[in-house]
Design a protein around this motif. Sequence first.
Motif, short mmCIF file in Angstrom:
data_model
loop_
_atom_site.label_atom_id
_atom_site.label_comp_id
_atom_site.label_asym_id
_atom_site.label_seq_id
_atom_site.Cartn_x
_atom_site.Cartn_y
_atom_site.Cartn_z
N LEU A 60 0.83 -1.20 0.00
CA LEU A 60 0.00 0.00 0.00
C LEU A 60 0.87 1.25 0.00
N LYS A 61 2.00 1.19 0.69
CA LYS A 61 2.93 2.32 0.68
C LYS A 61 3.37 2.61 -0.75
N GLY A 62 3.69 1.55 -1.49
CA GLY A 62 4.10 1.72 -2.88
C GLY A 62 2.99 2.27 -3.74
N ALA A 63 1.75 1.86 -3.47
CA ALA A 63 0.60 2.34 -4.23
C ALA A 63 0.44 3.84 -4.08
N PHE A 64 0.50 4.34 -2.84
CA PHE A 64 0.31 5.76 -2.61
C PHE A 64 1.53 6.57 -3.03
N SER A 65 2.71 5.99 -2.90
CA SER A 65 3.93 6.67 -3.36
C SER A 65 3.87 6.88 -4.86
N ASN A 66 3.43 5.86 -5.59
CA ASN A 66 3.30 5.96 -7.05
C ASN A 66 2.22 6.96 -7.44
N LYS A 67 1.13 6.97 -6.68
CA LYS A 67 0.05 7.91 -6.97
C LYS A 67 0.52 9.35 -6.78
N ILE A 68 1.29 9.59 -5.72
CA ILE A 68 1.85 10.92 -5.47
C ILE A 68 2.77 11.33 -6.63
N LEU A 69 3.62 10.42 -7.06
CA LEU A 69 4.54 10.70 -8.16
C LEU A 69 3.78 11.06 -9.43
N ASN A 70 2.69 10.33 -9.70
CA ASN A 70 1.89 10.59 -10.90
C ASN A 70 1.17 11.94 -10.86
N LEU A 71 0.92 12.42 -9.65
CA LEU A 71 0.20 13.68 -9.48
C LEU A 71 1.13 14.89 -9.42
N MET A 72 2.44 14.65 -9.37
CA MET A 72 3.39 15.75 -9.26
C MET A 72 3.28 16.68 -10.47
N PRO A 73 3.33 18.01 -10.24
CA PRO A 73 3.23 18.97 -11.36
C PRO A 73 4.26 18.73 -12.44
N PHE A 74 5.49 18.36 -12.03
CA PHE A 74 6.55 18.21 -13.03
C PHE A 74 6.43 16.91 -13.81
#
Length: 253
Positions: A60-74
Motif C-alpha cells: 500500500l505504501k508503494g501504491a500511494f507513493s506511485n500515486k503521489i509521483l503521478n500527481l506531481m506537477p513536473f
Amino acid sequence: MLSNNFIGFDETKEYLPKDFDEFNSIIRLRQLFLSLSNNILKCTCNFTKYEQVKFAKHSLKGAFSNKILNLMPFSFIKTTKKQNINNFKLCVNSTKIINNYLNPNKKNLIFISNKNLLPVAKLISHCFVNNKMQLLIDKHLLFHEFVLKKIKKLHRDKTVIDLGDSICIKSEDFVGLKIYTSWKDIEVKKPNIKDELEDAIKSIKKGEYFQIYLAYPKNSEFTKQIPVFVDELKNKEYQIKAIPYSFRSIIKK
C-alpha cells in the motif's frame, strides 16, 4: 496499540481486515482498501480500476507513493523553448509540502491541509505523517461511505441524507427508511448488533422511522437479510432487518 477499527498502512506494515467473502488474499484486500479510500479522499486521490488491480500486487505504501509521483506537477510539464513560464501558477503552500516530502531528512513536518492546495499536496498531507508514509482510516467510516455511495446510485429518484451515524432515504410518497452502518463480521446464530439495535429502537420509539436497516459487510455466513424482532416494540408497527452489503463489485473487471 493500534485499534482494530483502523485499516491501512504505516510504512511497510499493513493493517488489513481479515479474509472474508471474496477477499481471500492480501492482494484483494489491498484492492479493497484502495477502492474504499477513493470515497474518503475523493477528488484528492482516485485510484482507477486499472490502478487498483496493478498497485494491489505491491505494498500500500508503494501504491500511494506511485500515486503521489503521478500527481506531481513536473510529471506532465514539458520543457521547451516556446514554453511561457508565466502560464504555470505557483502554489507556495503546495510547494512547501512537496519539497518536504521529497526531502524528508530536513525534518520539516507536513501539517498544512486546505482546499486551495494542489491535489498532490493534499494527498501528501493525508498520508505523509512525521516524515513517513502512513494512512490509517476508520473501517466503519470506509464502510459507511461505501454504503452511502451505493444508496445514492440506487435511489436517484429519492432524497438521500447522510446523518453521520446513519443514512436516511426519503421522498414525497415514501415515509422514509433509516440505515445504520457498521463494519462487523456478523455471525448469523449470534450476531453482534447490540449497539446499532439500541439506536434503531430509540429511533422507532421517537416515531422518526418505523423501517430500519442495519447494514454490515457480507461474508460467507451472512448472505441473506435477517429480520430482527424486539419484545419492547411488540405493540408498535416497525421493521428492523440486518442487511448484508457485498464488496464484490470492487473486484469485478
